[in-house]
Design a protein around this motif. Sequence first.
Motif, PDB file in Angstrom:
ATOM      1  N   CYS A 182      59.019  -5.680  18.871  1.00 49.56           N
ATOM      2  CA  CYS A 182      60.235  -6.465  18.638  1.00 49.56           C
ATOM      3  C   CYS A 182      61.077  -5.827  17.530  1.00 49.56           C
ATOM      4  O   CYS A 182      62.305  -5.760  17.633  1.00 49.56           O
ATOM      5  CB  CYS A 182      59.877  -7.902  18.259  1.00 49.56           C
ATOM      6  SG  CYS A 182      59.127  -8.874  19.596  1.00 49.56           S
ATOM      7  N   THR A 222      62.897  -2.914  18.836  1.00 51.30           N
ATOM      8  CA  THR A 222      64.031  -3.351  19.648  1.00 51.30           C
ATOM      9  C   THR A 222      65.216  -3.732  18.761  1.00 51.30           C
ATOM     10  O   THR A 222      66.363  -3.367  19.039  1.00 51.30           O
ATOM     11  CB  THR A 222      63.637  -4.549  20.522  1.00 51.30           C
ATOM     12  OG1 THR A 222      62.515  -4.190  21.340  1.00 51.30           O
ATOM     13  CG2 THR A 222      64.794  -4.981  21.400  1.00 51.30           C
ATOM     14  N   ILE A 275      61.477 -13.613  22.030  1.00 47.42           N
ATOM     15  CA  ILE A 275      62.079 -12.848  23.131  1.00 47.42           C
ATOM     16  C   ILE A 275      63.479 -13.365  23.458  1.00 47.42           C
ATOM     17  O   ILE A 275      64.438 -12.596  23.575  1.00 47.42           O
ATOM     18  CB  ILE A 275      61.167 -12.902  24.371  1.00 47.42           C
ATOM     19  CG1 ILE A 275      59.849 -12.172  24.080  1.00 47.42           C
ATOM     20  CG2 ILE A 275      61.869 -12.276  25.574  1.00 47.42           C
ATOM     21  CD1 ILE A 275      58.805 -12.351  25.149  1.00 47.42           C
ATOM     22  N   ALA A 297      67.123 -11.505  22.860  1.00 50.55           N
ATOM     23  CA  ALA A 297      68.055 -11.290  23.969  1.00 50.55           C
ATOM     24  C   ALA A 297      69.439 -11.853  23.636  1.00 50.55           C
ATOM     25  O   ALA A 297      70.459 -11.157  23.769  1.00 50.55           O
ATOM     26  CB  ALA A 297      67.508 -11.929  25.239  1.00 50.55           C
TER      27      ALA A 297
END
Length: 224
Positions: free
Chosen positions: A30, A33, A120, A124
């Motif tokens: 994460c 990301t 998550i 996003a």
Amino acid sequence: MPIWLTEAVGTPDQSTALQMAVRLVVAFLCGCTIAGIYRWVRPSDKIMPTFPATLVLLAILCAMLPLVIGQNVAWAFGLVGALSIVRFRTVVEDTHDITFVIFAVLVGMAVGADRLIVAIVGMAVTGIAAFLVRPRQGSENGFAGDARLSIRLGIGRDPETMLGSVFERLLSKVELTSGGTSKQGASLDLNYRVRLLPDAKPTDLINQLNLIEGVQSVELRQGR
């Protein structure tokens, strides 16, 4: 949360070593990301080399907090007291950078607290929002918006008479923000907030100011 996911990572209070490792690996992914999104939406010339790595490590460290504290309130207050001695040694000048620090902190805590769906979905939504509201890239002259111009003149000079013609040719905005003396009163330091004309280059401004007799130094910086 799906049963298979709970069995894989466990809960913060009842995690095996393998489950803890899985949880921290997820936090690492994460964090990577988030760092990737940060590099994607930020101008490359404004990215500190260590900042993306900091985001990744923050996500992992924050994921460790629920694993360490669990449901023990006393430990939580003890940890806050221990962390209070830590001070940031580098000032984060851009608020956009601060939002990414908070982003990494929240995602890391969500992963550590067994809220993987929150992490998550949050990545996003926040990632899409960060892309949509990303700052504009620099203009053709390399400067977007206002810039800071610092000029040192010999004492006894009239700044408006000396600098006015150059300012008129290359700048669309000139605002004197501060001034003072240096070198024991032998020089005059002036600080301006300026904006270059669309077809003007920063190097042109610096070169033309340096050619003026009595100008001792010129410094132009991006930002306010």
